[in-house]
Design a protein around this motif. Structure first.
Motif, PDB file in Angstrom:
ATOM      1  N   GLN B 803       0.813  -1.225   0.000  1.00  0.00           N
ATOM      2  CA  GLN B 803       0.000   0.000   0.000  1.00  0.00           C
ATOM      3  C   GLN B 803       0.841   1.268   0.000  1.00  0.00           C
ATOM      4  O   GLN B 803       0.327   2.333  -0.299  1.00  0.00           O
ATOM      5  CB  GLN B 803      -0.951   0.010   1.211  1.00  0.00           C
ATOM      6  N   ARG B 914      -0.537  13.647  13.023  1.00  0.00           N
ATOM      7  CA  ARG B 914      -0.606  12.407  13.776  1.00  0.00           C
ATOM      8  C   ARG B 914      -1.582  11.457  13.095  1.00  0.00           C
ATOM      9  O   ARG B 914      -2.780  11.719  13.058  1.00  0.00           O
ATOM     10  CB  ARG B 914      -1.049  12.647  15.220  1.00  0.00           C
ATOM     11  N   ARG B 916      -1.061   7.269  11.180  1.00  0.00           N
ATOM     12  CA  ARG B 916      -0.279   6.431  10.271  1.00  0.00           C
ATOM     13  C   ARG B 916      -1.048   6.308   8.964  1.00  0.00           C
ATOM     14  O   ARG B 916      -2.212   5.906   8.956  1.00  0.00           O
ATOM     15  CB  ARG B 916      -0.084   5.062  10.903  1.00  0.00           C
ATOM     16  N   PRO B 917      -0.407   6.682   7.830  1.00  0.00           N
ATOM     17  CA  PRO B 917      -1.132   6.652   6.558  1.00  0.00           C
ATOM     18  C   PRO B 917      -1.612   5.256   6.200  1.00  0.00           C
ATOM     19  O   PRO B 917      -0.968   4.262   6.516  1.00  0.00           O
ATOM     20  CB  PRO B 917      -0.102   7.143   5.546  1.00  0.00           C
ATOM     21  N   ALA B 918      -2.779   5.214   5.556  1.00  0.00           N
ATOM     22  CA  ALA B 918      -3.317   3.936   5.090  1.00  0.00           C
ATOM     23  C   ALA B 918      -2.660   3.527   3.781  1.00  0.00           C
ATOM     24  O   ALA B 918      -2.385   2.371   3.562  1.00  0.00           O
ATOM     25  CB  ALA B 918      -4.817   4.026   4.928  1.00  0.00           C
ATOM     26  N   GLU B 919      -2.440   4.494   2.891  1.00  0.00           N
ATOM     27  CA  GLU B 919      -1.828   4.131   1.618  1.00  0.00           C
ATOM     28  C   GLU B 919      -1.255   5.354   0.909  1.00  0.00           C
ATOM     29  O   GLU B 919      -1.549   6.494   1.246  1.00  0.00           O
ATOM     30  CB  GLU B 919      -2.831   3.436   0.697  1.00  0.00           C
ATOM     31  N   ILE B 936      -2.845   8.996   1.820  1.00  0.00           N
ATOM     32  CA  ILE B 936      -4.213   8.960   2.368  1.00  0.00           C
ATOM     33  C   ILE B 936      -4.149   8.407   3.780  1.00  0.00           C
ATOM     34  O   ILE B 936      -3.582   7.344   4.017  1.00  0.00           O
ATOM     35  CB  ILE B 936      -5.111   8.040   1.522  1.00  0.00           C
ATOM     36  N   GLY B 937      -4.741   9.135   4.704  1.00  0.00           N
ATOM     37  CA  GLY B 937      -4.756   8.637   6.076  1.00  0.00           C
ATOM     38  C   GLY B 937      -5.628   9.509   6.939  1.00  0.00           C
ATOM     39  O   GLY B 937      -6.141  10.538   6.492  1.00  0.00           O
ATOM     40  N   GLU B 938      -5.797   9.101   8.181  1.00  0.00           N
ATOM     41  CA  GLU B 938      -6.588   9.911   9.087  1.00  0.00           C
ATOM     42  C   GLU B 938      -5.668  10.849   9.849  1.00  0.00           C
ATOM     43  O   GLU B 938      -4.621  10.436  10.353  1.00  0.00           O
ATOM     44  CB  GLU B 938      -7.352   9.022  10.069  1.00  0.00           C
TER      45      GLU B 938
END
Lengths: 183, 1113
Positions: B803, B914, B916-919, B936-938
């Motif tokens: 990812q 803050r 950790r990215p998802a992809e 992309i991440g939260e």
């Protein structure tokens, strides 16, 4: 007798205790394709469990938007299975009678279960009619072309098809309920 | 002597006394047998407590002591010391644990007191049977071995060497420095890594007490603390470190380029290389992986990679020299060789093999074009004359090798000109005579005498003429007959006769409609010659299928291009004649049946399928046989009718006569004949020197096993330009050869399988004479007292984290790759570049890649947060105006100056998100995202999912154990923890020692850490080693096991079970012997011995049984 805390309640579900290891990294929310629709996206939902915010979370639409795509489970660095946690929260929401009006999914699930219980099989047409009547009848109009197409291809029987032993099925489910499952 | 036991019950404050009724226990103890005195005291381990014991030993003449207190792991040593100081052997002391085993495990006072009594009783009974034991001292070897030349290893080595004790520093790379040498700046001070490291590296290389063994590995370790024997494998670097000045002239001329490992493949290096400019030792190293497949496939061992590599550099003359080191037939083999090299060529696994044969031919063409100087005759250094019968390829190759050995060589050739089948078999359009003449002239210029028109009638006469050895290479010129009726008609000729006559320039009468029988090269040659002589219809008749024709595939193709028909699966049964003339040929159709002895499917005639061919000439090419008439009668032959020789030495059954080529093998190809000639030359030389023909003969070479095909873009090979079939009337050469540009391009396709091609260009330019291409691996044995393992870490490869796009998307790089990029001496000279050469405007750094992840490494790698911040600082420094966003889960800035550095980086403008990215994706969802990488991440602090477009992504990858950590652990008998790093003796109190005394683990091989921690651990281990060295000797624990020789039956059950390899077998006495320095007294051997021959000192059966009985009171 002290009421069971929210976190203990979730931890008592098999696999639920893993949420204690959550480091709130956010990969689950980041990977979730529907996260933007959730009242409280996956990571926040787990944080709310740990914070004991039972009523708020269980009456939200969050877990109902889980599409079981498992992207979160694949990527979680703590080997937590958020998909399974979300499904556990759905069960708890129904158990506590807090399921939300902000998503049609709980109603859909109930219609599905009722249909399956009543016929031994899902009677799709009946289930959909019931769903729309309970939620928004006008939404049925939008799906009318799809329904017609299905019908013309012989995929939408007008009459329910019952299994032979519906009574036996009912007996099994009642016994399960008596034994403590399917609350 | 009667035992006088003193029993002391400790209160340990309220730890024991709070649960156990210590007074009751003391009262109880005083009544036990042989107890002289029983006391209780608040803290027995304190000085007054110890004094109680001392006093009683002196005044009451106690000869046994029992203390009931805490765990022996805490205070056994304390009380043993007290006893020893008071003149009592320390092994006459026993401790009862009434705290961890009693007061701390229950709330029940009554039960605890009863148990305490039982434990005291057990100890008192036991101590009765205890014996005084003496510890032994062994000398400690003052030398130390340090394994690994990174910063930890360097630090440890320097500290010990500064104390004027010898250190062996073994490093497996060509230079010391480790990963620290790859870094640009170090956090938090932003010191230049090389600037602080290289002075230490330099010192290590020059220190009088450090023997630096670079490009070496530890192969074996045996022995025990203070007395280790270590075998070290010094790999062959082919460069003398003491002579090399590091001038790099060699690298300038090296034709082989491979990815540079120090730069993680981001740049290239030559086969002869120095890993980085500040390397210590500052010598070059030649990377030889093994023999390339082309070279090992060639029967003559020609170094194809060598000349191909030089052709790729435009060094055509030098390339030809490489071929001439082995054999002289560039032009000949470059045209007719069956190229086994190309069949094995690794490039063939990518797209198509390199056109090695065509390149070989090119070298000869080039030389003939520019002209060559006459060759210098070789100096005669030997007296024994050698005769070679036959001037075909086998004979000439043998002559070539022997003349270069200094022998006088004479070749006897029956025909008018030399060359054998090369001249009289292979037609002009395939091998022009002027090419052959050029190469034979070269051989003659070297000094080989070739006598033509000199048939040898009797071999014995050759010996009489004064020749000491003979090599028979007369070939196989006789045609095999088909055995069909009409074969003897005029108009039926045999292929070899036909080709010979044409080759001699004689007239040959041939009809208009020719049939050639056979499927080998002779048949195809005959058919194509027949065509050129004007035959209107030429067909080849072959009994098997086209795919099974032994002839070269491209020859068969060319034949068809020239209009020759192929009549396959047909065999002649009768030649139809009218008188003496051939009028036709009757053939029968064949089909392929069961395989015969050779594995090929046997052709079987189809019943009633005869047909007639309208031909007026038949050329037979069904096989060749040897002519026995000129050969001595004593010679033996094989069942095939060829000459019998020893397979290895080519010696015949007659002394002094060797044979090879078609004469021995039957019809085969040119390169096999050349190989035979060379093999015979070795035998002749050995024979004449009186050396055994077989012993020590060079073994056949094996090819390198693995060849990397990474990063090779498929590119088809250049095809040989040929003469237009319409123009092929005369005997002009059909294959036209490569021009220079094509040759260089084709040569560049070579993968350089062996890496170093042994072209020897480096040797030519090395003014210091430092290169020794024949260097061999060396095994060295050293004796040391301590070993410090500092083997470092490997960087995590993030490819499995699909990812994040590493290896899939452009501009996603790892931390170490970024270090090399930002380093001024790296592949981009310190510039931060995207793949397209522009500078990034935005960079995203993703933390915790491979770390803090149950799927890869659960642990945190400690240094990544800090180095990520360092990167953001450096990016903004190198690319003014660049924006850096760091994606983290937690920030770990725990060291000295780390939080301050974080503050600085924040103030400089780095953004921290803050989450950790998802992809990472390159699929844009809006115009601003076009052409970018989107992370992309939260963003967990605002609780919202974000898409952050950046130009470049840096993955902060984990530090993980070395790939070979398991093997290294086994080598040094150290354990590994669950995460794979080497296990320390105690995580809190003994972080550098291991369970194996005398062996220490320091630096990142023990766990991920930064440079100051590695240095601290290295100093700690050095201090421990020096403590042992300065003590000079160490005490060996006395509670070890010993074998009673008289009882030992020599079954060796114990030695197979010992986990410390402490038991050896005395072959003379046939008993097992335990090394008490290695023995840890675990007792496995004691329990396993079927004869009960092993005593576990201080844990004898008597003592243990007494203890059990005492506890059951």
């Amino acid at each position: 007798m002290a009421e069971v805390s929210f976190i203990d309640e979730v931890c008592s579900v098999p696999g639920g205790e893993s949420i204690r290891s959550c480091i709130q990294c956010g990969v689950c929310t980041g990977s979730c394709p529907t996260a933007t629709k959730w009242d409280y996206p996956p990571r926040q939902a787990i944080a709310m469990v740990r914070a004991g915010l039972r009523d708020e979370l269980l009456s939200s639409n969050s877990m109902w938007f889980c599409s079981s795509c498992y992207a979160c489970t694949v990527r979680c660095p703590r080997d937590i299975k958020p998909t399974d946690i979300m499904h556990a929260l759905e069960v708890l929401a129904i158990k506590h009678g807090l399921s939300t009006k902000r998503s049609r999914t709980p109603v859909m699930y109930q219609c599905f279960v009722d249909s399956a219980k009543g016929n031994g099989r899902v009677y799709e047409l009946g289930m959909m009619i019931k769903l729309f009547l309970k939620t928004n009848p006008f939404a049925a109009l939008k799906l009318a072309p799809v329904g017609l197409g299905l019908f013309l291809h012989g995929r939408l029987p007008l009459k329910p098809s019952r299994i032979k032993g519906v009574g036996e099925l009912k007996a099994i489910l009642n016994k399960a309920k008596a034994l403590g499952g399917a609350k | 002597m009667e035992p006088k036991i003193g029993v002391y019950i400790c209160h340990c404050g309220t730890n024991i006394a709070g649960t156990v009724d210590v007074e009751a226990v003391t009262e109880f103890a005083s009544k036990l047998p042989f107890v002289t005195i029983a006391r209780h005291y608040m803290y027995m381990c304190s000085d007054p407590g110890q004094d109680l014991i001392r006093q009683d030993i002196k005044e009451l003449e106690l000869n046994r002591v029992v203390v009931a207190s805490c765990s022996p792991t805490l205070h056994e040593r304390t009380y043993r010391r007290v006893c020893q100081e008071s003149g009592l052997n320390p092994y006459l002391f026993e401790m009862a644990n009434i705290r961890e085993h009693c007061s701390w495990i229950t709330e029940d006072h009554a039960a605890a007191t009863e148990k305490a009594k039982a434990l005291v009783s057990a100890a008192v009974r036991r101590v009765y049977y205890q014996e005084p034991l003496e510890t032994r001292e062994v000398a400690v070897n003052p030398n130390t071995l340090v394994v690994g030349g990174g910063i930890a290893g360097i630090q440890a080595a320097l500290e010990i060497a500064d104390s004027k004790h010898e250190v062996y520093l073994v490093e497996r790379e060509p230079s010391v420095g480790g990963h620290m040498a790859q870094l640009d700046k170090t956090f938090p001070t932003l010191d230049c890594s090389a600037c602080i490291l290289t002075p230490k590296m330099s010192l290590v290389g020059a220190h009088p007490y450090i023997e630096l063994m670079s490009y070496a590995e530890v192969a074996d370790v045996s022995g025990y603390v203070g007395n280790f024997k270590v075998k070290i494998n010094k790999k062959a670097r082919y460069v003398d470190v003491d002579k090399c000045t590091g001038c790099s002239e060699c690298a300038n001329v090296c034709p082989v380029t491979v990815p540079n490992e120090f730069d993680l493949g981001l740049s290239q290096r030559k086969a002869i290389y120095r890993p980085f400019p500040q390397a210590v030792p500052n010598a070059f190293t030649i990377d030889k992986q093994g023999y390339p497949p082309c070279r090992s496939a060639c029967p003559a061992g020609v170094n194809a990679q060598g000349y191909v590599a030089l052709i790729s550099q435009g060094k055509f003359k030098e390339a030809l020299e490489i071929l001439r080191r082995t054999m002289p037939f560039a032009g000949v083999c470059g045209r007719v060789c069956t190229h086994p090299c190309e069949l094995e060529c690794e490039r063939g696994k990518v797209d198509e093999p390199v056109s090695i044969r065509a390149l070989k031919r090119f070298m000869s063409d080039y030389e003939m074009k520019v002209g060559r100087k006459k060759a210098t005759p070789i100096e005669r250094t030997k007296e024994d004359r050698v005769a070679i019968i036959g001037s075909g390829p086998a004979g000439l190759a043998c002559a070539y090798d022997l003349i270069r050995d200094g022998y006088p060589v004479t070749v006897f050739e029956a025909a008018a000109k030399s060359g054998g089948l090369l001249r009289y078999g292979i037609p002009e359009y395939r091998l022009p005579k002027k090419v052959l003449d050029n190469e034979i002239s070269y051989i003659k210029e070297l000094g080989v005498e070739i006598k033509t028109n000199a048939p040898v009638k009797k071999i014995e006469d050759v010996f009489k003429q004064g020749y000491e050895a003979i090599f028979l290479a007369t070939g196989a010129w006789e045609s095999v007959k088909m055995g069909i009726p009409g074969e003897d008609a005029k108009g039926v000729i045999h292929a070899l006769d036909f080709l010979k006559r044409v080759g001699l320039g004689n007239k040959v009468s041939l009809g208009q409609r020719v049939a050639v029988i056979g499927g080998g090269n002779a048949a195809v040659d005959a058919a194509r010659v027949a065509r050129r002589l004007g035959a209107k219809e030429v067909s080849i008749v072959y009994r098997r299928s086209r795919a099974e024709m032994p002839a070269e595939a491209n020859e068969v193709d060319a034949a068809e291009e020239e209009g020759i028909k192929l009549n396959i699966l047909s065999a002649p049964v009768k030649v139809l004649t009218k008188g003496e003339r051939v009028t036709g040929m009757r053939c029968i159709r064949m089909e392929l049946g069961e395989p015969d002895a050779s594995g090929r499917r046997r052709p079987v005639p189809i019943k009633d399928s005869e047909f007639d061919m309208d031909v007026d000439s038949v050329i037979m090419a069904v096989g060749q046989a040897i002519d026995k008439t000129a050969l001595p009668k004593e010679l033996e032959y094989t069942s095939w009718g060829t000459l019998a020789v020893d397979q290895v030495t080519l010696q015949t059954n007659v002394e002094g006569i060797f044979a090879g080529g078609d004469l021995v093998s039957g019809p085969a190809d040119v390169i096999a004949a050349i190989a035979a000639g060379k093999e015979a030359a070795i035998s002749v030389d050995r024979y004449l020197r009186g050396v055994d023909l077989k012993a020590g003969r060079p073994a056949p070479i094996t090819r390198v096993k693995e060849v990397s095909r990474e990063g090779v873009t498929p590119k088809a090979r250049h095809s040989m330009p040929t003469l237009d079939p319409q123009k092929r009337k005369g005997f002009a050469e059909v294959e036209l050869g490569f021009d220079e540009k094509t040759a260089i391009e084709e040569a560049k396709r070579c993968l350089n399988c062996g890496v170093c091609s042994e072209c020897l260009e480096c040797v030519k330019v090395c003014q210091a004479g430092a290169i020794n291409q024949d260097m061999e691996e060396e095994v060295v044995e050293v004796d040391v007292g301590n070993i410090i393992v500092a083997t470092g870490y490997d960087a995590f490869d993030p490819t499995p984290l699909y990812q994040y796009g590493y290896g899939r998307l452009d501009n996603v790089i790892t931390a170490l790759e970024f270090e090399r990029m930002i380093n001024a001496s790296g592949p981009t000279a310190g510039e931060v570049f995207l793949k397209d050469g522009s500078h990034p405007k935005t960079v995203g750094i993703i933390h915790c890649v491979g770390s803090r992840d149950e799927k890869y490494h659960e642990y945190c790698s400690q240094v990544c947060c800090m180095y990520s911040m360092k990167f953001s600082h450096l990016i903004r420094e190198h690319v003014p105006g660049a924006q850096v966003i760091e994606f983290y889960i937690d920030l770990r800035c725990v060291g000295k100056g780390f939080e301050e550095f974080y503050n600085r980086v924040l103030a400089e403008g780095t953004t921290f998100v803050r989450g950790r990215p998802a992809e990472v994706t390159n699929i844009a969802e809006s115009p601003e995202e076009e052409g970018k990488l989107i992370i992309i991440g939260e963003d967990t602090l605002i609780g919202r999912k974000r898409r952050v477009p950046v130009d470049m992504v840096v993955l902060s990858t984990a530090l993980q154990p070395r790939a070979d950590a398991e093997d290294v652990a086994r080598l040094f008998s150290v354990s590994r923890s669950a995460d794979g790093f080497f296990l320390e003796k105690h995580p809190k109190l003994d972080p550098v020692a291991t369970m194996n005394d005398g062996i220490f683990v320091v630096g990142c091989c023990q766990s991920p850490k930064d440079i100051p921690q590695s240095v601290a651990q290295a100093s700690a281990a050095a201090a421990r080693a020096l403590a042992m060295i300065s003590a000079g000797s160490i005490e060996i624990e006395a509670a070890t096991s010993v074998v009673v020789e008289e009882l030992c039956s020599g079954c060796k059950t114990c030695s197979t079970l010992c986990p410390y390899n402490a038991i050896s077998f005395d072959e003379e006495k046939k008993v097992s012997v335990i090394n008490d320095a290695l023995c840890k007294g675990c007792g496995v051997c004691v329990a396993a011995c079927p004869s009960g021959a092993i005593i576990g000192r201080h844990f004898t059966t008597e003592q243990l049984m007494a203890e059990i009985e005492g506890a059951l009171v």
